[in-house]
Design a protein around this motif. Sequence first.
Motif, PDB file in Angstrom:
ATOM      1  N   GLY A  28       0.827  -1.220   0.000  1.00  0.00           N
ATOM      2  CA  GLY A  28       0.000   0.000   0.000  1.00  0.00           C
ATOM      3  C   GLY A  28       0.850   1.254   0.000  1.00  0.00           C
ATOM      4  O   GLY A  28       0.572   2.211  -0.719  1.00  0.00           O
ATOM      5  N   ALA A  29       1.910   1.249   0.813  1.00  0.00           N
ATOM      6  CA  ALA A  29       2.801   2.408   0.854  1.00  0.00           C
ATOM      7  C   ALA A  29       3.501   2.597  -0.484  1.00  0.00           C
ATOM      8  O   ALA A  29       3.669   3.726  -0.966  1.00  0.00           O
ATOM      9  CB  ALA A  29       3.818   2.258   1.978  1.00  0.00           C
ATOM     10  N   ALA A  30       3.905   1.502  -1.107  1.00  0.00           N
ATOM     11  CA  ALA A  30       4.563   1.592  -2.412  1.00  0.00           C
ATOM     12  C   ALA A  30       3.606   2.141  -3.465  1.00  0.00           C
ATOM     13  O   ALA A  30       3.991   2.977  -4.296  1.00  0.00           O
ATOM     14  CB  ALA A  30       5.092   0.223  -2.837  1.00  0.00           C
ATOM     15  N   LEU A  31       2.365   1.686  -3.441  1.00  0.00           N
ATOM     16  CA  LEU A  31       1.371   2.194  -4.396  1.00  0.00           C
ATOM     17  C   LEU A  31       1.097   3.683  -4.162  1.00  0.00           C
ATOM     18  O   LEU A  31       1.021   4.463  -5.111  1.00  0.00           O
ATOM     19  CB  LEU A  31       0.071   1.401  -4.284  1.00  0.00           C
ATOM     20  N   ALA A  32       0.965   4.079  -2.906  1.00  0.00           N
ATOM     21  CA  ALA A  32       0.717   5.488  -2.594  1.00  0.00           C
ATOM     22  C   ALA A  32       1.901   6.354  -3.018  1.00  0.00           C
ATOM     23  O   ALA A  32       1.722   7.444  -3.574  1.00  0.00           O
ATOM     24  CB  ALA A  32       0.435   5.663  -1.107  1.00  0.00           C
ATOM     25  N   THR A  33       3.108   5.857  -2.779  1.00  0.00           N
ATOM     26  CA  THR A  33       4.307   6.602  -3.171  1.00  0.00           C
ATOM     27  C   THR A  33       4.376   6.726  -4.692  1.00  0.00           C
ATOM     28  O   THR A  33       4.678   7.802  -5.225  1.00  0.00           O
ATOM     29  CB  THR A  33       5.577   5.907  -2.631  1.00  0.00           C
ATOM     30  N   GLY A  34       4.091   5.637  -5.394  1.00  0.00           N
ATOM     31  CA  GLY A  34       4.093   5.665  -6.863  1.00  0.00           C
ATOM     32  C   GLY A  34       3.071   6.643  -7.406  1.00  0.00           C
ATOM     33  O   GLY A  34       3.346   7.406  -8.334  1.00  0.00           O
ATOM     34  N   TRP A  35       1.864   6.646  -6.822  1.00  0.00           N
ATOM     35  CA  TRP A  35       0.827   7.566  -7.271  1.00  0.00           C
ATOM     36  C   TRP A  35       1.255   9.005  -7.020  1.00  0.00           C
ATOM     37  O   TRP A  35       1.081   9.868  -7.884  1.00  0.00           O
ATOM     38  CB  TRP A  35      -0.485   7.271  -6.525  1.00  0.00           C
ATOM     39  N   ALA A  36       1.815   9.259  -5.832  1.00  0.00           N
ATOM     40  CA  ALA A  36       2.246  10.618  -5.495  1.00  0.00           C
ATOM     41  C   ALA A  36       3.354  11.087  -6.434  1.00  0.00           C
ATOM     42  O   ALA A  36       3.356  12.238  -6.878  1.00  0.00           O
ATOM     43  CB  ALA A  36       2.720  10.681  -4.041  1.00  0.00           C
ATOM     44  N   GLN A  37       4.282  10.204  -6.760  1.00  0.00           N
ATOM     45  CA  GLN A  37       5.359  10.573  -7.686  1.00  0.00           C
ATOM     46  C   GLN A  37       4.803  10.849  -9.079  1.00  0.00           C
ATOM     47  O   GLN A  37       5.199  11.806  -9.744  1.00  0.00           O
ATOM     48  CB  GLN A  37       6.410   9.475  -7.742  1.00  0.00           C
ATOM     49  N   ARG A  38       3.891  10.006  -9.529  1.00  0.00           N
ATOM     50  CA  ARG A  38       3.282  10.185 -10.847  1.00  0.00           C
ATOM     51  C   ARG A  38       2.491  11.492 -10.899  1.00  0.00           C
ATOM     52  O   ARG A  38       2.571  12.246 -11.860  1.00  0.00           O
ATOM     53  CB  ARG A  38       2.389   8.985 -11.168  1.00  0.00           C
ATOM     54  N   GLU A  39       1.734  11.780  -9.829  1.00  0.00           N
ATOM     55  CA  GLU A  39       0.961  13.022  -9.771  1.00  0.00           C
ATOM     56  C   GLU A  39       1.898  14.230  -9.740  1.00  0.00           C
ATOM     57  O   GLU A  39       1.651  15.234 -10.403  1.00  0.00           O
ATOM     58  CB  GLU A  39       0.048  13.019  -8.538  1.00  0.00           C
ATOM     59  N   GLY A  40       2.975  14.128  -8.990  1.00  0.00           N
ATOM     60  CA  GLY A  40       3.960  15.211  -8.942  1.00  0.00           C
ATOM     61  C   GLY A  40       4.598  15.444 -10.297  1.00  0.00           C
ATOM     62  O   GLY A  40       4.803  16.589 -10.723  1.00  0.00           O
ATOM     63  N   ALA A  41       4.918  14.366 -11.001  1.00  0.00           N
ATOM     64  CA  ALA A  41       5.504  14.490 -12.342  1.00  0.00           C
ATOM     65  C   ALA A  41       4.502  15.109 -13.313  1.00  0.00           C
ATOM     66  O   ALA A  41       4.866  15.938 -14.152  1.00  0.00           O
ATOM     67  CB  ALA A  41       5.959  13.130 -12.840  1.00  0.00           C
ATOM     68  N   ARG A  42       3.235  14.743 -13.172  1.00  0.00           N
ATOM     69  CA  ARG A  42       2.201  15.300 -14.045  1.00  0.00           C
ATOM     70  C   ARG A  42       2.054  16.808 -13.799  1.00  0.00           C
ATOM     71  O   ARG A  42       1.961  17.601 -14.735  1.00  0.00           O
ATOM     72  CB  ARG A  42       0.865  14.597 -13.792  1.00  0.00           C
ATOM     73  N   ILE A  43       2.052  17.194 -12.545  1.00  0.00           N
ATOM     74  CA  ILE A  43       1.928  18.619 -12.201  1.00  0.00           C
ATOM     75  C   ILE A  43       3.139  19.382 -12.728  1.00  0.00           C
ATOM     76  O   ILE A  43       3.008  20.469 -13.299  1.00  0.00           O
ATOM     77  CB  ILE A  43       1.764  18.803 -10.680  1.00  0.00           C
TER      78      ILE A  43
END
Length: 192
Positions: A28-43
């Motif tokens: 779960g932590a890995a998925l949340a971290t991946g999503w946050a990184q992807r969202e940060g890259a998108r922004i």
Amino acid sequence: MKVSKVGVMDAGTAAVLGALAGSVATIGAALATGWAQREGARITARSEHRKERRQPRYGAYKDFITEASRMNDRVGIFAVDYDSFPFERIDSNFTARCEEAADAVKEKWVEVALAGPKEIAETASRLERLSNAIIFRVLGLHQYTSGERSADQRDLLGIRSRIGEEAQEFEHTLDRFIFLAQAALDDDGSLK
């Protein structure tokens, strides 16, 4: 003895469940971290894209506002006090200056329409159409005042009144365009 077997089984089950819970939490932590990184890259990518578009938009908006303001200066007298506007001022020099201003608005409108965004392009299109309508009426008014066409005073007042309404609308639409352009240039892309 039966009690101790249950106690040993409970400890083993607890160990397995603990390991399973730890694995699920890690995933779960890995998925949340991946999503946050992807969202940060998108922004970040969106922000960079907006920055790249900002400078050309700034130039297009600035040029368009300059030309639309020139058009507003030419016909603004109709918006302010069109009842007292002297017909004799509507000569070939006046109409030529108005036509030049409308042509410049049309030329710069193309750049703004391509630069976008949609709401700004629509407002710029409205200004371009209004400038054409005003020029059409100014040219008609000039034909009457120069004697090329005959008209009674009521016709002249009707045309002059319509130019006044369109000149006021042009001024208000130009103000709206400036507001929208400022908002578009302030947008850094960090919000959806």
